[in-house]
Design an enzyme around this catalytic site. Structure first.
Site, mmCIF file in Angstrom:
data_model
loop_
_atom_site.group_PDB
_atom_site.id
_atom_site.type_symbol
_atom_site.label_atom_id
_atom_site.label_comp_id
_atom_site.label_asym_id
_atom_site.label_seq_id
_atom_site.Cartn_x
_atom_site.Cartn_y
_atom_site.Cartn_z
ATOM 1 N N PHE A 25 0.834 -1.201 0.000
ATOM 2 C CA PHE A 25 0.000 0.000 0.000
ATOM 3 C C PHE A 25 0.871 1.254 0.000
ATOM 4 C CE2 PHE A 25 -2.482 3.114 2.604
ATOM 5 C CZ PHE A 25 -3.555 3.272 1.744
ATOM 6 N N SER A 93 3.407 -6.832 2.772
ATOM 7 C CA SER A 93 2.484 -5.965 3.502
ATOM 8 C C SER A 93 1.054 -6.131 2.986
ATOM 9 C CB SER A 93 2.968 -4.521 3.409
ATOM 10 O OG SER A 93 2.259 -3.686 4.287
ATOM 11 N N ASP A 194 8.870 -4.401 13.353
ATOM 12 C CA ASP A 194 8.107 -3.833 12.241
ATOM 13 C C ASP A 194 7.342 -2.626 12.782
ATOM 14 O OD1 ASP A 194 6.174 -3.238 10.285
ATOM 15 O OD2 ASP A 194 6.029 -5.322 9.650
ATOM 16 N N HIS A 224 9.964 -3.301 8.330
ATOM 17 C CA HIS A 224 8.784 -3.689 7.558
ATOM 18 C C HIS A 224 9.098 -4.057 6.102
ATOM 19 C CE1 HIS A 224 4.624 -4.002 6.447
ATOM 20 N NE2 HIS A 224 4.761 -3.063 5.509
#
Length: 254
Positions: A25, A93, A194, A224
């Site tokens: 995203f 993710s 993360d 992350h």
């Protein structure tokens, strides 16, 4: 709309095994490009599309929703399945969530799933207000660039479009509600450090994927965006070994 240099999609025509890679995203294909090239060099046919609204401006992304992103991946998957004997899906993710959703929908049409720090739950309480906030503010600070490795950078937006983010809870809820449909092997790479996705998502996957088809590997030296971080080589090699283990046809060159 011009695409940011480096954010272009990537495609490679290889052997009979296909791999669809899904970026995250507000990110872009750049965050998965080294992974895609690694698998291409190993003989795979690889597709790394640019999701609608990504890799251009956050204002353009504001006009898109999760259904648009999923539709682009579904189209790419259909193309791969038409050219390959079997297909694996992989993602980072939110791209990991979309990869899991593809596995739920397509069942045996996908051989296996590899996800890196997948997001399947709302880790940002403010998002609960997004359906209202989208009428008040257009963007909030971005989440891209959570990388431990010095000198590494993710090509993503510095702002997060609220309208696009407001569509995420529906995707998360839908994906969580049908996780039991996933019978394919699933490999999860998880960074304990993360700063974007909390451990809740991995906990949910452990609770829902109880067929013995889930393997979680911890990445102790990455944040992350682990595909660009210190543990990237572990992800690349691990995903290739995963393909070798579960593919029913030999890799090109093996």
């Amino acid at each position: 709309m011009p695409v940011m240099p480096g954010a272009e999609p990537y495609h490679h025509e290889g052997g009979r095994i296909g791999v669809l890679l899904c970026h995250g995203f507000t990110g872009s294909p750049q965050s998965l490009r080294p992974w895609a090239e690694y698998l291409a060099e190993a003989g795979m046919t690889v597709a790394l599309p640019r999701l609608p609204g990504h890799g251009t401006t956050w204002q353009e992304m504001s006009r898109t929703r999760w259904e648009d992103w999923y539709a682009e991946l579904d189209r790419s998957l259909g193309d791969l399945r038409g050219r390959c004997d079997e297909v694996f899906v992989m993602g980072l993710s939110l791209g990991g969530c979309l990869a899991l959703r593809l596995a739920e929908v397509h069942g045996a049409g996908i051989t296996g799933v590899v996800v890196v720090n997948p997001s399947v739950a709302n880790d940002v309480p403010l998002l609960k207000l997004a359906p209202v906030l989208k009428f008040v503010i257009s963007s909030v600070p971005g989440v891209a660039g959570d990388i431990k490795k010095e000198g590494a950078a993710e090509l993503g937006y510095t702002r997060t479009p609220v309208r696009a983010a407001a569509s995420l809870p529906r995707l998360w809820a839908l994906t969580r509600s049908e996780l039991e449909k996933i019978t394919q092997p699933v490999l999860v790479f998880h960074s304990p450090q993360d700063h974007v996705v909390k451990p809740t998502s991995v906990r949910i996957l452990r609770e829902k994927l109880t067929r013995g088809n889930l393997n979680v590997v911890e990445l102790a030296d990455s944040y992350h965006v682990a595909t660009l971080d210190n543990d990237a080589d572990r992800i690349f090699a691990g995903s290739l070994e995963f393909i070798r283990t579960y593919a029913s046809v030999p890799l090109q060159g093996d």
